[in-house]
Motif scaffolding. Sequence first.
Motif, mmCIF file in Angstrom:
data_model
loop_
_atom_site.group_PDB
_atom_site.id
_atom_site.type_symbol
_atom_site.label_atom_id
_atom_site.label_comp_id
_atom_site.label_asym_id
_atom_site.label_seq_id
_atom_site.Cartn_x
_atom_site.Cartn_y
_atom_site.Cartn_z
ATOM 1 N N GLU A 49 0.851 -1.188 0.000
ATOM 2 C CA GLU A 49 0.000 0.000 0.000
ATOM 3 C C GLU A 49 0.889 1.240 0.000
ATOM 4 O O GLU A 49 1.453 1.604 1.034
ATOM 5 C CB GLU A 49 -0.900 0.007 1.238
ATOM 6 N N PHE A 50 1.027 1.880 -1.144
ATOM 7 C CA PHE A 50 1.905 3.044 -1.254
ATOM 8 C C PHE A 50 1.447 4.169 -0.334
ATOM 9 O O PHE A 50 2.270 4.804 0.334
ATOM 10 C CB PHE A 50 1.928 3.537 -2.700
ATOM 11 N N SER A 51 0.139 4.427 -0.277
ATOM 12 C CA SER A 51 -0.374 5.554 0.507
ATOM 13 C C SER A 51 -0.121 5.397 1.997
ATOM 14 O O SER A 51 0.018 6.383 2.721
ATOM 15 C CB SER A 51 -1.875 5.726 0.259
ATOM 16 N N GLU A 52 -0.045 4.154 2.456
ATOM 17 C CA GLU A 52 0.157 3.890 3.878
ATOM 18 C C GLU A 52 1.594 3.497 4.203
ATOM 19 O O GLU A 52 1.906 3.155 5.344
ATOM 20 C CB GLU A 52 -0.803 2.788 4.328
ATOM 21 N N LYS A 53 2.444 3.523 3.174
ATOM 22 C CA LYS A 53 3.846 3.098 3.340
ATOM 23 C C LYS A 53 3.916 1.680 3.936
ATOM 24 O O LYS A 53 4.785 1.366 4.758
ATOM 25 C CB LYS A 53 4.624 4.096 4.212
ATOM 26 N N ASP A 54 2.975 0.858 3.506
ATOM 27 C CA ASP A 54 2.884 -0.528 3.967
ATOM 28 C C ASP A 54 3.457 -1.435 2.880
ATOM 29 O O ASP A 54 2.795 -1.729 1.886
ATOM 30 C CB ASP A 54 1.420 -0.873 4.252
ATOM 31 N N ILE A 55 4.700 -1.861 3.064
ATOM 32 C CA ILE A 55 5.396 -2.677 2.075
ATOM 33 C C ILE A 55 5.405 -4.132 2.528
ATOM 34 O O ILE A 55 5.839 -4.451 3.632
ATOM 35 C CB ILE A 55 6.858 -2.195 1.885
ATOM 36 N N GLU A 56 4.916 -5.041 1.671
ATOM 37 C CA GLU A 56 4.895 -6.459 2.001
ATOM 38 C C GLU A 56 6.300 -7.058 1.898
ATOM 39 O O GLU A 56 7.050 -6.764 0.957
ATOM 40 C CB GLU A 56 3.969 -7.209 1.037
ATOM 41 N N LYS A 57 6.647 -7.898 2.839
ATOM 42 C CA LYS A 57 7.885 -8.662 2.749
ATOM 43 C C LYS A 57 7.763 -9.591 1.537
ATOM 44 O O LYS A 57 6.697 -10.160 1.283
ATOM 45 C CB LYS A 57 8.103 -9.490 4.012
ATOM 46 N N THR A 58 8.828 -9.765 0.801
ATOM 47 C CA THR A 58 8.764 -10.565 -0.428
ATOM 48 C C THR A 58 8.327 -12.004 -0.163
ATOM 49 O O THR A 58 7.701 -12.636 -1.015
ATOM 50 C CB THR A 58 10.112 -10.566 -1.157
ATOM 51 N N GLN A 176 -11.551 7.890 -18.142
ATOM 52 C CA GLN A 176 -11.291 6.808 -17.188
ATOM 53 C C GLN A 176 -10.791 7.405 -15.867
ATOM 54 O O GLN A 176 -10.104 8.420 -15.856
ATOM 55 C CB GLN A 176 -10.240 5.843 -17.745
ATOM 56 N N LYS A 177 -11.142 6.733 -14.772
ATOM 57 C CA LYS A 177 -10.764 7.234 -13.451
ATOM 58 C C LYS A 177 -9.343 6.834 -13.079
ATOM 59 O O LYS A 177 -8.959 5.682 -13.236
ATOM 60 C CB LYS A 177 -11.737 6.722 -12.391
ATOM 61 N N MET A 178 -8.567 7.800 -12.618
ATOM 62 C CA MET A 178 -7.203 7.584 -12.167
ATOM 63 C C MET A 178 -7.089 8.030 -10.710
ATOM 64 O O MET A 178 -7.967 8.705 -10.181
ATOM 65 C CB MET A 178 -6.216 8.407 -13.008
ATOM 66 N N LYS A 179 -5.992 7.671 -10.094
ATOM 67 C CA LYS A 179 -5.743 8.113 -8.726
ATOM 68 C C LYS A 179 -4.307 8.601 -8.600
ATOM 69 O O LYS A 179 -3.379 7.950 -9.094
ATOM 70 C CB LYS A 179 -5.983 6.979 -7.732
ATOM 71 N N VAL A 180 -4.128 9.757 -7.956
ATOM 72 C CA VAL A 180 -2.798 10.288 -7.668
ATOM 73 C C VAL A 180 -2.611 10.259 -6.159
ATOM 74 O O VAL A 180 -3.463 10.749 -5.408
ATOM 75 C CB VAL A 180 -2.635 11.734 -8.187
ATOM 76 N N ILE A 181 -1.502 9.664 -5.707
ATOM 77 C CA ILE A 181 -1.205 9.569 -4.283
ATOM 78 C C ILE A 181 0.064 10.363 -3.986
ATOM 79 O O ILE A 181 1.109 10.125 -4.589
ATOM 80 C CB ILE A 181 -1.009 8.106 -3.853
ATOM 81 N N ALA A 182 -0.037 11.307 -3.067
ATOM 82 C CA ALA A 182 1.086 12.169 -2.704
ATOM 83 C C ALA A 182 2.017 11.464 -1.709
ATOM 84 O O ALA A 182 1.650 10.435 -1.126
ATOM 85 C CB ALA A 182 0.563 13.478 -2.106
ATOM 86 N N PRO A 183 3.216 12.008 -1.489
ATOM 87 C CA PRO A 183 4.180 11.385 -0.568
ATOM 88 C C PRO A 183 3.645 11.204 0.853
ATOM 89 O O PRO A 183 4.046 10.271 1.550
ATOM 90 C CB PRO A 183 5.355 12.366 -0.586
#
Length: 241
Positions: A49-58, A176-183
């Motif tokens: 989840e980029f917006s939550e800075k939640d990175i899954e372990k590989t 078409q609907k897009m989404k922009v997520i800020a830092p």
Amino acid sequence: MKSNTFKKLSFAVLTLLFSASSFAHALWIETKATGTKGKPQAIDIYFGEFSEKDIEKTAKWFSDINHFSLILITPSKKEIKLTATALENKYQAFFTPDEDGVYTVAMHHTVKDVYGTMKLDYNSSATVTVANDLKGNEASINPNIISLFSKEVKTAKKDTKIMINTLYEGKIAKQQKMKVIAPNGWEKELWSSENGEISFTPIWSGNYMVEFAYTEKTAGEHNGKKYDEVWKMATYLITVK
């Protein structure tokens, strides 16, 4: 009896919420927008989840997502397959530029397992510019069926409008609907124009994620399991100075 029924319903709701959360995960590429001839360029692939800075372990990536294909298209349109290595929370690949111009990195993967009633199709891309040469700086070079592209990715600056082209099956993806997520996790939904373009003006420095998800109402069978629709997603990271 009522207690057992309540527990079953509660479990079903929790399962649905968990599934929806997992399904929202994105697969994306991160790399520097500029490169140097003769110097290795790192390409990082993340899932989460980029917006939550939640990175899954590989080690916990869903199904066979780690079997993605990674292709490099050089400024002279030569295609090179890249091999990525698993690290703790990302996959990483390298390439060494040997000519001036814009290199396109394209990632694609159709997930082996059907998710609920959906077949999942992940796409991501990035561009690397060498020596300020714009040879190869074209949206159509990306071979993915669904993609995002900006000619301004190398020069993206705060408080300056960024234009993004959207493509689906090689054609402009209009309305078409897009989404922009800020830092900082702030999100905004945008609709592409008749020309298949969206634009936004970043007010913070850092990495922005642009997502384009499209659901195709097509039923079929995938690896022995039935599905009712195909969910296709493109991601594109822009670093704003």
